[in-house]
Design an enzyme around this catalytic site. Sequence first.
Site, short mmCIF file in Angstrom:
data_model
loop_
_atom_site.label_atom_id
_atom_site.label_comp_id
_atom_site.label_asym_id
_atom_site.label_seq_id
_atom_site.Cartn_x
_atom_site.Cartn_y
_atom_site.Cartn_z
N LYS A 67 0.74 -1.13 -0.17
CA LYS A 67 -0.03 -0.16 0.10
C LYS A 67 0.74 1.29 0.10
O LYS A 67 0.84 2.06 0.94
CB LYS A 67 -1.11 0.06 1.14
CG LYS A 67 -1.85 -0.97 1.10
CD LYS A 67 -3.03 -1.03 2.23
CE LYS A 67 -3.89 -2.15 2.41
NZ LYS A 67 -3.19 -3.48 3.01
P1 5BU Z 1 -8.46 -11.22 6.52
O1 5BU Z 1 -7.54 -11.94 7.69
O2 5BU Z 1 -9.15 -11.96 5.60
O3 5BU Z 1 -9.11 -10.13 7.33
O4 5BU Z 1 -7.12 -10.34 5.93
C1 5BU Z 1 -7.48 -9.51 4.88
C2 5BU Z 1 -6.05 -9.02 4.33
O5 5BU Z 1 -6.43 -8.43 3.37
C3 5BU Z 1 -5.19 -8.33 5.27
O6 5BU Z 1 -3.84 -8.58 4.77
C4 5BU Z 1 -5.45 -7.02 4.76
O7 5BU Z 1 -4.10 -5.92 4.59
C5 5BU Z 1 -5.99 -6.91 3.32
N1 5BU Z 1 -6.71 -5.81 3.06
C6 5BU Z 1 -8.04 -5.91 3.71
O8 5BU Z 1 -8.19 -6.61 4.48
N2 5BU Z 1 -8.84 -4.66 3.39
C7 5BU Z 1 -8.58 -3.87 2.48
O9 5BU Z 1 -9.23 -2.77 2.02
C8 5BU Z 1 -7.28 -3.86 1.71
C9 5BU Z 1 -6.45 -4.90 2.17
BR1 5BU Z 1 -6.60 -2.84 0.48
#
Ligand code: 5BU
Length: 485
Positions: free
Chosen positions: A315
Amino acid sequence: MPALEERIKSLVIKLHEIDALKFGDYKMKVGINSPVYFDLRVIVSHPAVMRMLAELMWDFTKSDVECQHICGVPYTALPIASIISVTANIPMLIRRKETKDYGTRKLIEGKFNKGDKCIIIEDVVTSGSSILETYRDLCNEGLDVTETIVVVDREQGGLHNLAKYGVKMRSLCTLSKIMDVLCEAGRVDSSTVQRVKDYLASSQVNLKNYIDVGVKTEVSSNRRLTMNFVQRAAEAKSPLSSRLLHLMSKKRTNLCLSADETTVKEILNLATTLGPYICMLKIHSDIIEDFSPEFTEKLVDISNNNDFLIMEDRKFADIGHIASMQYSRGYHRISSWADLVTVHPIPGDGILDGLKSAILDIPNKPIRGCFLVVEMSSKGNLCSPEYIKGALKLVSAHEDFVSGIVCQSSTTVTLPGLIQLTPGVQLVAGGDKLGQQYNSPEHVMLSLGADVAVVGRGITKAKDPTQAAVEYRDRLWAAYEKRII
Ligand code: 5BU
């Protein structure tokens, strides 16, 4: 009690008396002026009529229905559905109209199990679009919608439109029947009856904006959502977008694993065991405590052996000059091993120029791409429609480098060559304690328009991560196949 037919006639006259049914020249939601207008919202001010209507609806419905739930289409049908629920002792469900910006983003309120039978209650049907929206959301949550019961069918194509999508509908009365009853009772004259007849003959509404995708979804005229990945690769301007589209199609997976672990061992282990099921592995290199260049070499080997891409979810958000060094220099040397990176468009055009300039310095000039983060999954994020619109303007000058967009809505990405990546995915909708919001695989694919779905803890924290990865892969792919034509 009088026969159903007599009760319907009395109800029609009552509705006319309380102004729930008016004649004149009215502008309709579907854009055609109508000589007749139903405003059943007024019944809340007439409890006796409300009871009369709800009891009649239930008596009309009950002989031929099997259901565990009743769901009223918001908002007018909600009080009617509530009374039926209480009278018939059948639990109610409520479909939220607004899905953004609140706690868990739950679309359906109320307790239910997957496979439960449910009927929809609606006041007036014109095109059937409101019913289809409710139907879509209930189906996406795993409910079995058996039929829809409506008070008035305006006979403008709703019945036909719903039938096209396999939605059964029964109505207490039609507009023609209402006109007959009112004319017989001397409440309207024959010229009004004729005007309504003429209007009905010339105002059939066809729902062009809906396509049949199994679990129904509104996809408007966005070609991206109905084309398959190979067709879209032919329109991709970024080489990495084309590669990813082909890879997904060949491997039959659009699952991106977010391996948000803090040790090299855990990440390499996930990459090896889950590599066969994913199209992309996403990491945050800055949370890895024992990060080393050897780690990235091993990860690249595993990705080559298992045919998936590596994304560094960095990011980037600085001015081009700094972003270019953050990309290619420092301890992580991201550009040397990550196929894709995420970028915030907030600094403007320069950040993409900066990142692209850094690739020129890498020996062998590998193919690299990025995803622009235009909308986040977290509650209360500040990505307004204006911001998203402005961010998307950056794409055209950098089509070779921007492989896709990170967002949460099916209407944001329209170019078929761009890939929509959507994080915030778990088997059931919900959220974490720090603002993350989750939607189901079917919902992100069919309603939010994702191409690639990002799953982190839903897999990594599962009892059996392999079994979980297989389930996510299969459900996401099945939803993609339903979407394309
Ligand atoms: P989760 O464990 O499924 O909640 O992880 C989500 C991943 O996606 C995590 O690495 C975040 O940094 C990434 N992410 C997110 O959750 N939402 C966003 O809007 C973005 C990235 Br951009």
